[in-house]
Design a protein around this motif. Structure first.
Motif, PDB file in Angstrom:
ATOM      1  N   THR A  27       0.848  -1.191   0.000  1.00 51.63           N
ATOM      2  CA  THR A  27       0.000   0.000   0.000  1.00 51.63           C
ATOM      3  C   THR A  27       0.885   1.242   0.000  1.00 51.63           C
ATOM      4  N   ARG A  28       0.690   2.107  -0.983  1.00 48.47           N
ATOM      5  CA  ARG A  28       1.509   3.317  -1.087  1.00 48.47           C
ATOM      6  C   ARG A  28       1.085   4.332  -0.035  1.00 48.47           C
ATOM      7  N   ILE A  29       2.046   5.117   0.432  1.00 49.29           N
ATOM      8  CA  ILE A  29       1.737   6.150   1.426  1.00 49.29           C
ATOM      9  C   ILE A  29       0.706   7.120   0.859  1.00 49.29           C
ATOM     10  N   ALA A  30       0.771   7.403  -0.440  1.00 49.60           N
ATOM     11  CA  ALA A  30      -0.195   8.303  -1.064  1.00 49.60           C
ATOM     12  C   ALA A  30      -1.615   7.769  -0.955  1.00 49.60           C
ATOM     13  N   GLU A  31      -1.787   6.452  -1.002  1.00 51.65           N
ATOM     14  CA  GLU A  31      -3.117   5.861  -0.889  1.00 51.65           C
ATOM     15  C   GLU A  31      -3.714   6.093   0.496  1.00 51.65           C
ATOM     16  N   LEU A  32      -2.868   6.122   1.512  1.00 50.24           N
ATOM     17  CA  LEU A  32      -3.366   6.344   2.865  1.00 50.24           C
ATOM     18  C   LEU A  32      -3.994   7.724   3.009  1.00 50.24           C
ATOM     19  N   CYS A  33      -3.626   8.629   2.111  1.00 53.65           N
ATOM     20  CA  CYS A  33      -4.177   9.994   2.155  1.00 53.65           C
ATOM     21  C   CYS A  33      -5.600  10.055   1.613  1.00 53.65           C
ATOM     22  N   VAL A  34      -6.041   9.011   0.890  1.00 55.18           N
ATOM     23  CA  VAL A  34      -7.342   9.086   0.224  1.00 55.18           C
ATOM     24  C   VAL A  34      -8.267   7.910   0.531  1.00 55.18           C
ATOM     25  N   ILE A  35      -7.790   6.867   1.203  1.00 52.97           N
ATOM     26  CA  ILE A  35      -8.661   5.732   1.533  1.00 52.97           C
ATOM     27  C   ILE A  35      -9.724   6.195   2.528  1.00 52.97           C
ATOM     28  N   PRO A  36     -11.012   6.092   2.187  1.00 51.89           N
ATOM     29  CA  PRO A  36     -12.074   6.612   3.060  1.00 51.89           C
ATOM     30  C   PRO A  36     -12.044   6.033   4.471  1.00 51.89           C
ATOM     31  N   GLU A  37     -11.767   4.733   4.596  1.00 49.06           N
ATOM     32  CA  GLU A  37     -11.768   4.102   5.919  1.00 49.06           C
ATOM     33  C   GLU A  37     -10.652   4.634   6.810  1.00 49.06           C
ATOM     34  N   VAL A  38      -9.545   5.013   6.196  1.00 48.00           N
ATOM     35  CA  VAL A  38      -8.445   5.599   6.966  1.00 48.00           C
ATOM     36  C   VAL A  38      -8.865   6.965   7.501  1.00 48.00           C
ATOM     37  N   ALA A  39      -9.479   7.771   6.643  1.00 46.84           N
ATOM     38  CA  ALA A  39      -9.912   9.100   7.065  1.00 46.84           C
ATOM     39  C   ALA A  39     -10.956   9.028   8.167  1.00 46.84           C
ATOM     40  N   ALA A  40     -11.879   8.058   8.062  1.00 47.20           N
ATOM     41  CA  ALA A  40     -12.988   7.980   9.002  1.00 47.20           C
ATOM     42  C   ALA A  40     -12.607   7.343  10.331  1.00 47.20           C
ATOM     43  N   ARG A  41     -11.775   6.303  10.290  1.00 43.17           N
ATOM     44  CA  ARG A  41     -11.515   5.516  11.495  1.00 43.17           C
ATOM     45  C   ARG A  41     -10.124   5.722  12.075  1.00 43.17           C
ATOM     46  N   PHE A  42      -9.184   6.149  11.215  1.00 45.86           N
ATOM     47  CA  PHE A  42      -7.799   6.281  11.669  1.00 45.86           C
ATOM     48  C   PHE A  42      -7.224   7.621  11.189  1.00 45.86           C
ATOM     49  N   PRO A  43      -7.799   8.733  11.642  1.00 47.00           N
ATOM     50  CA  PRO A  43      -7.374  10.051  11.121  1.00 47.00           C
ATOM     51  C   PRO A  43      -5.907  10.373  11.358  1.00 47.00           C
ATOM     52  N   SER A  44      -5.333   9.877  12.448  1.00 48.30           N
ATOM     53  CA  SER A  44      -3.923  10.178  12.709  1.00 48.30           C
ATOM     54  C   SER A  44      -3.014   9.567  11.645  1.00 48.30           C
ATOM     55  N   LEU A  45      -3.401   8.401  11.127  1.00 52.30           N
ATOM     56  CA  LEU A  45      -2.597   7.758  10.084  1.00 52.30           C
ATOM     57  C   LEU A  45      -2.638   8.582   8.805  1.00 52.30           C
ATOM     58  N   GLN A  46      -3.794   9.133   8.488  1.00 56.61           N
ATOM     59  CA  GLN A  46      -3.881   9.990   7.310  1.00 56.61           C
ATOM     60  C   GLN A  46      -3.065  11.267   7.497  1.00 56.61           C
ATOM     61  N   GLN A  47      -3.118  11.842   8.705  1.00 53.65           N
ATOM     62  CA  GLN A  47      -2.325  13.037   8.984  1.00 53.65           C
ATOM     63  C   GLN A  47      -0.841  12.759   8.803  1.00 53.65           C
ATOM     64  N   ALA A  48      -0.374  11.630   9.311  1.00 55.43           N
ATOM     65  CA  ALA A  48       1.042  11.277   9.188  1.00 55.43           C
ATOM     66  C   ALA A  48       1.419  11.034   7.729  1.00 55.43           C
ATOM     67  N   ALA A  49       0.535  10.373   6.983  1.00 57.90           N
ATOM     68  CA  ALA A  49       0.819  10.088   5.577  1.00 57.90           C
ATOM     69  C   ALA A  49       0.980  11.376   4.774  1.00 57.90           C
ATOM     70  N   LYS A  50       0.125  12.355   5.041  1.00 57.68           N
ATOM     71  CA  LYS A  50       0.182  13.615   4.294  1.00 57.68           C
ATOM     72  C   LYS A  50       1.453  14.406   4.581  1.00 57.68           C
ATOM     73  N   LEU A  51       2.096  14.130   5.713  1.00 56.20           N
ATOM     74  CA  LEU A  51       3.325  14.838   6.065  1.00 56.20           C
ATOM     75  C   LEU A  51       4.584  14.069   5.660  1.00 56.20           C
ATOM     76  N   THR A  52       4.394  12.924   5.025  1.00 55.82           N
ATOM     77  CA  THR A  52       5.538  12.107   4.615  1.00 55.82           C
ATOM     78  C   THR A  52       6.130  12.620   3.312  1.00 55.82           C
ATOM     79  N   ALA A  53       7.324  13.175   3.389  1.00 56.86           N
ATOM     80  CA  ALA A  53       8.086  13.600   2.206  1.00 56.86           C
ATOM     81  C   ALA A  53       7.228  14.425   1.243  1.00 56.86           C
ATOM     82  N   ASP A  54       7.478  14.266  -0.066  1.00 53.16           N
ATOM     83  CA  ASP A  54       6.710  15.002  -1.064  1.00 53.16           C
ATOM     84  C   ASP A  54       5.850  14.028  -1.858  1.00 53.16           C
ATOM     85  N   VAL A  55       5.060  14.567  -2.776  1.00 51.13           N
ATOM     86  CA  VAL A  55       4.092  13.723  -3.468  1.00 51.13           C
ATOM     87  C   VAL A  55       4.770  12.640  -4.307  1.00 51.13           C
TER      88      VAL A  55
END
Length: 284
Positions: free
Chosen positions: A73-101
């Motif tokens: 699973t790519r880090i970029a995918e963690l930024c857009v997977i609905p279940e991550v945003a809804a149930r695991f918001p901290s993981l999405q926050q961390a993914a968005k701060l990982t390096a560049d696009v």
């Protein structure tokens, strides 16, 4: 600087990848950290086995109230997977701060964990979420808590012939909340120190910290101190946050050009205090 010479295998099955690993090969997934290390001659593998054709390692699926993420699973995918945003918001926050696009589009969650950078934002966040990983070898598999995966600086407990295949996020519980924060020298740079907090029903359920020791850690003493604390009282949270020093007793505190051990600890305490209040109080 160029890499040293190496053999290359593009695996077409997990069994083929495991056979190559058992013979001494090293995994190539996203390659964002590994290839850089090879160019700098910090790593010189003689054989790479590329697992990017293994579609079963890309699968993302619901697992009860939790989530299963394939190691590819790519880090970029963690930024857009609905279940991550809804149930695991901290993981999405961390993914968005990982390096560049560009890096996020190639880097994988499994590769990030296996590189074992003690400042990894993925590791500390997954630790706070009490995530586990599945590790397979020829004919067997085992499951580990994420914090048990790391054995030292840039080292894991994986032995020759083992492959991390899945990351499992358990049901976060009712009214799940979470937050991730970091201090870095530049936007989307490697954090100097980072903290992730998970909470459910107004109570802290997990705390992960990166950048304090030679491996990412779970702040168990702080978790225990917060179990019966009045989390609406900032003083109680302050008292619990100071226990991070005790959690460092079994690790070798990091101190380098990016920050002394004392600075990292003070920064982590500040971040922890803010995150606990933010995830357990409506006013946060």
């Amino acid at each position: 600087m160029r890499t040293t010479s190496f053999d290359y295998t593009r695996a077409t099955s997990i069994d083929e990848a495991l056979s190559a690993l058992a013979a001494g090969a090293q995994v190539l997934a996203g390659g964002q950290s590994l290839l850089q290390s090879m160019k700098l001659r910090q790593a010189s593998p003689q054989h790479l086995v590329d697992i990017n054709d293994l579609d079963e390692l890309r699968a993302v699926s619901l697992d009860g109230g939790g989530l299963r993420l394939g190691a590819l699973t790519r880090i970029a995918e963690l930024c857009v997977i609905p279940e991550v945003a809804a149930r695991f918001p901290s993981l999405q926050q961390a993914a968005k701060l990982t390096a560049d696009v560009q890096v996020r589009n190639r880097a994988t969650i499994g590769g990030n964990l296996c590189f074992a950078n003690p400042r990894s934002n993925m590791a500390s966040t997954l630790i706070s979420l009490r995530a586990e990983v599945t590790v397979r070898s020829d004919g067997s598999s085992r499951r580990l808590a994420v914090e048990e995966l790391f054995s030292g600086y840039l080292q894991t407990v994986l032995s020759s012939g083992e492959l991390l295949t899945d990351v499992h996020l358990p049901d976060p519980g009712p009214d799940a909340r979470g937050a991730y924060r970091e201090i870095s020298r530049q936007p989307n740079g490697v954090p100097v120190v980072n903290v992730a907090v998970a909470a459910a029903a107004g109570q802290v359920t997990g705390i992960g910290v990166g950048g304090l020791g030679v491996r990412p850690l779970r702040a168990r003493l702080v978790e225990e101190a917060l179990e019966n604390a009045d989390l609406s009282d900032p003083r109680a949270v302050d008292d619990a946050a100071t226990l991070l020093a005790a959690d460092l007793a079994s690790t070798e505190p990091l101190s380098d050009m990016h920050g002394s051990a004392e600075y990292r600890l003070e920064a982590a305490v500040v971040l922890l205090r803010r995150l606990v209040l933010a995830t357990t109080n409506e006013r946060g």
